[in-house]
Scaffold this active site. Structure first.
Site, PDB file in Angstrom:
ATOM      1  N   THR A 132       0.737  -1.355   0.002  1.00  0.00           N
ATOM      2  CA  THR A 132       0.051  -0.030  -0.164  1.00  0.00           C
ATOM      3  C   THR A 132       0.691   1.484  -0.088  1.00  0.00           C
ATOM      4  OG1 THR A 132      -1.660   1.218   1.295  1.00  0.00           O
ATOM      5  CG2 THR A 132       0.091  -0.445   2.462  1.00  0.00           C
ATOM      6  N   GLU A 134       0.221   3.869   1.552  1.00  0.00           N
ATOM      7  CA  GLU A 134       0.001   4.461   3.437  1.00  0.00           C
ATOM      8  C   GLU A 134       1.678   3.528   3.727  1.00  0.00           C
ATOM      9  OE1 GLU A 134      -1.850   5.279   6.185  1.00  0.00           O
ATOM     10  OE2 GLU A 134      -2.552   6.073   4.068  1.00  0.00           O
ATOM     11  N   TYR A 155      -1.258  -0.194  10.769  1.00  0.00           N
ATOM     12  CA  TYR A 155      -1.663  -0.203   9.625  1.00  0.00           C
ATOM     13  C   TYR A 155      -0.232  -0.789   8.867  1.00  0.00           C
ATOM     14  CZ  TYR A 155      -2.986  -1.321   5.024  1.00  0.00           C
ATOM     15  OH  TYR A 155      -3.728  -1.273   3.754  1.00  0.00           O
ATOM     16  N   LYS A 159       2.432  -3.774   7.027  1.00  0.00           N
ATOM     17  CA  LYS A 159       2.455  -3.490   5.619  1.00  0.00           C
ATOM     18  C   LYS A 159       4.338  -3.442   5.126  1.00  0.00           C
ATOM     19  CE  LYS A 159      -2.210  -4.235   3.689  1.00  0.00           C
ATOM     20  NZ  LYS A 159      -2.220  -5.490   3.172  1.00  0.00           N
TER      21      LYS A 159
HETATM   22  P1  NAP Z   1     -11.324  -4.892   2.207  1.00  0.00           P
HETATM   23  O1  NAP Z   1     -12.039  -3.939   1.675  1.00  0.00           O
HETATM   24  O2  NAP Z   1     -11.491  -4.769   3.914  1.00  0.00           O
HETATM   25  O3  NAP Z   1     -10.584  -6.685   2.846  1.00  0.00           O
HETATM   26  C1  NAP Z   1     -10.447  -7.627   2.825  1.00  0.00           C
HETATM   27  C2  NAP Z   1     -10.412  -8.995   3.188  1.00  0.00           C
HETATM   28  O4  NAP Z   1      -9.300  -9.570   3.967  1.00  0.00           O
HETATM   29  C3  NAP Z   1     -11.595  -9.466   3.477  1.00  0.00           C
HETATM   30  O5  NAP Z   1     -12.077 -10.157   2.628  1.00  0.00           O
HETATM   31  C4  NAP Z   1     -11.960  -9.659   5.229  1.00  0.00           C
HETATM   32  O6  NAP Z   1     -12.444 -11.024   5.034  1.00  0.00           O
HETATM   33  C5  NAP Z   1     -10.077 -10.388   4.703  1.00  0.00           C
HETATM   34  N1  NAP Z   1      -9.120 -10.375   6.026  1.00  0.00           N
HETATM   35  C6  NAP Z   1      -8.796  -9.764   7.501  1.00  0.00           C
HETATM   36  N2  NAP Z   1      -8.816 -10.172   7.852  1.00  0.00           N
HETATM   37  C7  NAP Z   1      -8.190 -11.391   7.216  1.00  0.00           C
HETATM   38  C8  NAP Z   1      -7.708 -13.135   8.499  1.00  0.00           C
HETATM   39  N3  NAP Z   1      -7.381 -12.593   9.683  1.00  0.00           N
HETATM   40  N4  NAP Z   1      -7.684 -13.974   7.955  1.00  0.00           N
HETATM   41  C9  NAP Z   1      -8.180 -14.523   6.587  1.00  0.00           C
HETATM   42  N5  NAP Z   1      -8.919 -13.155   5.529  1.00  0.00           N
HETATM   43  C10 NAP Z   1      -8.337 -11.727   6.773  1.00  0.00           C
HETATM   44  O7  NAP Z   1     -10.039  -4.349   1.781  1.00  0.00           O
HETATM   45  P2  NAP Z   1     -10.303  -4.657   0.140  1.00  0.00           P
HETATM   46  O8  NAP Z   1      -9.631  -2.583  -0.044  1.00  0.00           O
HETATM   47  O9  NAP Z   1     -10.300  -5.222  -0.761  1.00  0.00           O
HETATM   48  O10 NAP Z   1      -7.951  -4.165  -0.094  1.00  0.00           O
HETATM   49  C11 NAP Z   1      -7.480  -5.630  -0.459  1.00  0.00           C
HETATM   50  C12 NAP Z   1      -5.506  -5.391   0.340  1.00  0.00           C
HETATM   51  O11 NAP Z   1      -5.449  -4.383  -0.158  1.00  0.00           O
HETATM   52  C13 NAP Z   1      -5.947  -5.434   1.418  1.00  0.00           C
HETATM   53  O12 NAP Z   1      -4.856  -5.867   1.847  1.00  0.00           O
HETATM   54  C14 NAP Z   1      -5.745  -4.148   2.215  1.00  0.00           C
HETATM   55  O13 NAP Z   1      -4.873  -3.542   3.006  1.00  0.00           O
HETATM   56  C15 NAP Z   1      -4.437  -3.524   0.672  1.00  0.00           C
HETATM   57  N6  NAP Z   1      -4.341  -2.085   0.001  1.00  0.00           N
HETATM   58  C16 NAP Z   1      -6.216  -2.027  -0.669  1.00  0.00           C
HETATM   59  C17 NAP Z   1      -6.041  -0.639  -0.877  1.00  0.00           C
HETATM   60  C18 NAP Z   1      -7.452   0.245  -0.929  1.00  0.00           C
HETATM   61  O14 NAP Z   1      -7.480   1.188  -1.350  1.00  0.00           O
HETATM   62  N7  NAP Z   1      -8.480  -0.301  -1.203  1.00  0.00           N
HETATM   63  C19 NAP Z   1      -4.726   0.098  -1.428  1.00  0.00           C
HETATM   64  C20 NAP Z   1      -3.455  -0.380  -1.262  1.00  0.00           C
HETATM   65  C21 NAP Z   1      -3.611  -2.458   0.083  1.00  0.00           C
HETATM   66  P3  NAP Z   1     -14.159 -10.228   5.725  1.00  0.00           P
HETATM   67  O15 NAP Z   1     -15.056 -10.063   4.434  1.00  0.00           O
HETATM   68  O16 NAP Z   1     -14.364 -11.216   7.019  1.00  0.00           O
HETATM   69  O17 NAP Z   1     -13.151  -8.775   7.249  1.00  0.00           O
HETATM   70  O1  F7E Z   2      -9.343   8.043   4.932  1.00  0.00           O
HETATM   71  C1  F7E Z   2      -9.442  11.389   5.743  1.00  0.00           C
HETATM   72  C2  F7E Z   2      -8.714  10.438   6.520  1.00  0.00           C
HETATM   73  O2  F7E Z   2      -9.946   5.715   5.479  1.00  0.00           O
HETATM   74  C3  F7E Z   2      -8.207   8.930   3.544  1.00  0.00           C
HETATM   75  C4  F7E Z   2      -6.914   1.929   3.079  1.00  0.00           C
HETATM   76  O3  F7E Z   2      -8.055   1.012   2.080  1.00  0.00           O
HETATM   77  O4  F7E Z   2      -6.496   3.335   1.498  1.00  0.00           O
HETATM   78  C5  F7E Z   2      -7.083   3.159   2.742  1.00  0.00           C
HETATM   79  O5  F7E Z   2      -6.901   3.681   3.914  1.00  0.00           O
HETATM   80  C6  F7E Z   2      -8.620   9.991   3.681  1.00  0.00           C
HETATM   81  C7  F7E Z   2      -7.212   9.934   5.544  1.00  0.00           C
HETATM   82  O6  F7E Z   2      -8.328   6.195   3.546  1.00  0.00           O
HETATM   83  C8  F7E Z   2     -12.547  10.790   7.105  1.00  0.00           C
HETATM   84  O7  F7E Z   2      -7.602  11.244   7.794  1.00  0.00           O
HETATM   85  C9  F7E Z   2     -11.177  12.748   6.359  1.00  0.00           C
HETATM   86  O8  F7E Z   2      -6.325  11.054   5.755  1.00  0.00           O
HETATM   87  O9  F7E Z   2     -10.873   6.136   3.087  1.00  0.00           O
HETATM   88  P1  F7E Z   2      -9.525   6.287   4.341  1.00  0.00           P
HETATM   89  P2  F7E Z   2      -6.440   5.320   4.001  1.00  0.00           P
HETATM   90  O10 F7E Z   2      -6.576   6.107   5.486  1.00  0.00           O
HETATM   91  O11 F7E Z   2      -6.103   6.535   2.907  1.00  0.00           O
HETATM   92  C10 F7E Z   2      -4.630   3.285   1.630  1.00  0.00           C
HETATM   93  C11 F7E Z   2      -4.317   3.116   0.248  1.00  0.00           C
HETATM   94  C12 F7E Z   2      -4.788   1.832   1.989  1.00  0.00           C
HETATM   95  O12 F7E Z   2      -4.227   0.390   1.624  1.00  0.00           O
HETATM   96  C13 F7E Z   2      -6.142   1.574   3.220  1.00  0.00           C
HETATM   97  O13 F7E Z   2      -5.978  -0.011   3.336  1.00  0.00           O
HETATM   98  O14 F7E Z   2      -9.383  10.679   4.508  1.00  0.00           O
HETATM   99  N1  F7E Z   2     -10.797  10.778   6.806  1.00  0.00           N
HETATM  100  N2  F7E Z   2     -12.737  11.895   6.890  1.00  0.00           N
HETATM  101  C14 F7E Z   2     -11.526  10.341   7.036  1.00  0.00           C
HETATM  102  N3  F7E Z   2     -11.430   8.588   6.407  1.00  0.00           N
HETATM  103  C15 F7E Z   2     -12.620   8.152   6.860  1.00  0.00           C
HETATM  104  N4  F7E Z   2     -12.092   6.611   6.631  1.00  0.00           N
HETATM  105  N5  F7E Z   2     -13.634   8.466   7.327  1.00  0.00           N
HETATM  106  C16 F7E Z   2     -13.889   9.991   8.072  1.00  0.00           C
HETATM  107  O15 F7E Z   2     -14.843  10.432   7.975  1.00  0.00           O
END
Ligand code: NAP
Ligand code: F7E
Length: 342
Positions: A132, A134, A155, A159
């Site tokens: 990520t 992050e 987090y 990662k």
């Molecule tokens: P998500 O919607 O939160 O999905 C996470 C998945 O992991 C869900 O299927 C969850 O299962 C499963 N999980 C959680 N804990 C687990 C465990 N202990 N054992 C097995 N499975 C488990 O996340 P996403 O947005 O699809 O992201 C997918 C991956 O990419 C994650 O690793 C995230 O950190 C990474 N990532 C996401 C983004 C983004 O912007 N979306 C960007 C960069 C990296 P449940 O449904 O049961 O909770």
């Molecule tokens: O926050 C601000 C918050 O939670 C984005 C995950 O998929 O992307 C995701 O992480 C920004 C932050 O995403 C609220 O403070 C303001 O600055 O949507 P977010 P994230 O933290 O960027 C990365 C790439 C991952 O890997 C992660 O798994 O928005 N913000 N107000 C808020 N955020 C949330 N959630 N809720 C608010 O009310």
């Protein structure tokens, strides 16, 4: 037929990736966790009855914190490719449950790699790790594969461990283990507590008169937002490359949370004005109704304020580029919410 095993199949990316791989004629095995309520709704459109023959999607119970389940699943399936998307993926929540987050997001990756290593003589299983942006945390410049990590949350720190251990197992044991470094990617299937989905859902309800006010935290952090369906294609391409490597996947564009809100309001034809500063900032409609307020509750102990990727390496080596603009992404997310509120 190729076999893929997806840890995290019930999440946003898991669902898009499963559909993408099925279209590519893979048999997809997915790991789901036991839950007291159904957690497979994102897979409803590809679900197949348990007794059906020649299934394209096969679900198994398991958990990346349970080594024996990880071992037994990989041993039984012997997949060609493993995608590790399993994570406690909420940055703010990782400050509340740091030890659990590290166990799942960090050590969970090591558990899978150890099993792949133990079967190396039997099969060379390819491994994708969901890294990520992050991990770049406090970096102020545009970020690519050569940028140093500076994690700002439990987090992100877990990662970074997962990223490093993936590279170590690649270099030490010759495993095809690759890291995607994906910037934020969203979709109608995005989890409801991430900021884009929260904004689109609430502003749609506000427009329809079903909700009064939306509470948010930091409006001034900037993100590089793409569409999840484009990003799962990159995951697959990363595993088809000639050699295992690490790739930034991004759009190269950056918007603040406030800009995102304004674009959603525009799409909904909701006239939004702003007044005040800091915790007292408000968003209000042309009729003077206050529809956005700031709450301390949504600020993090540390936030990441500047994320913007450079996907040149992926473009050059994988021939990957993002296909969806932010405006198109927002349109799709808004239309989904409008349909759900019919
Ligand atoms: P998500 O919607 O939160 O999905 C996470 C998945 O992991 C869900 O299927 C969850 O299962 C499963 N999980 C959680 N804990 C687990 C465990 N202990 N054992 C097995 N499975 C488990 O996340 P996403 O947005 O699809 O992201 C997918 C991956 O990419 C994650 O690793 C995230 O950190 C990474 N990532 C996401 C983004 C983004 O912007 N979306 C960007 C960069 C990296 P449940 O449904 O049961 O909770
Ligand atoms: O926050 C601000 C918050 O939670 C984005 C995950 O998929 O992307 C995701 O992480 C920004 C932050 O995403 C609220 O403070 C303001 O600055 O949507 P977010 P994230 O933290 O960027 C990365 C790439 C991952 O890997 C992660 O798994 O928005 N913000 N107000 C808020 N955020 C949330 N959630 N809720 C608010 O009310």
């Amino acid at each position: 037929m190729k076999k893929a095993l997806i840890f995290g199949i019930t999440g946003q990316d898991g669902a898009y990736l499963a559909k993408y791989l099925i279209k590519k004629k893979y048999v997809v095995h997915g790991v789901i966790r036991r839950s007291s309520s159904f957690n497979t709704s994102r897979l409803d459109d590809i679900y197949e009855e348990p007794f059906k023959k020649n299934k394209k999607l096969i679900l198994h119970y398991g958990d990346v914190i349970d080594s024996s389940s990880v071992f037994k699943l990989i041993e039984a399936i012997m997949p060609d490719e493993i995608y590790n998307l399993a994570a406690q993926s909420h940055v703010a929540v990782s400050f509340e449950i740091p030890e659990y987050t590290s166990n799942v997001d960090g050590i969970g990756t090591l558990r899978i790699l150890e099993v792949i290593k133990s079967f190396l003589k039997r099969k060379k299983i390819k491994f994708y790790q969901a890294g990520t942006s992050e991990m770049f945390g406090g970096v102020q410049n545009i970020q690519d594969e050569n940028t140093k990590f500076d994690p700002k949350s439990p987090y992100a720190a877990s990662k970074v461990f997962a990223h490093s251990i993936t590279k170590i197992y690649r270099d030490a044991y010759g495993i095809f283990a690759a890291n995607g470094i994906l910037f934020n990617h969203e979709s109608p299937l995005r989890g409801e507590t991430f900021v884009t989905k929260k904004i689109v859902k609430a502003l749609t309800k506000i427009k329809l008169g079903k909700q009064k006010c939306l509470y948010l935290g930091n409006l001034y952090s900037k993100r590089d937002w793409g569409h999840a369906k484009d990003y799962v294609a990159a995951m697959w391409k990363i595993l088809q490359a000639k050699k295992a490597d690490d790739f930034v996947i991004a759009t190269n564009r950056q918007f603040s949370i406030k800009q995102f809100i304004n674009l959603v309001a525009k799409e909904l034809k909701l006239k939004l004005n702003w007044r005040g500063k800091g915790i007292n900032e408000i968003g209000f409609t042309s009729e003077g109704k206050v529809v956005i307020k700031i709450s301390k509750k949504y600020f993090r102990p540390l936030d990441v304020n500047n994320l913007q990727g450079n996907y040149s390496k992926a473009k050059k080596i994988l021939k990957w580029k993002p296909e969806t603009s932010l405006a198109q992404l927002i349109k799709e997310m808004v239309n989904f919410e409008l349909k759900n509120n019919d």
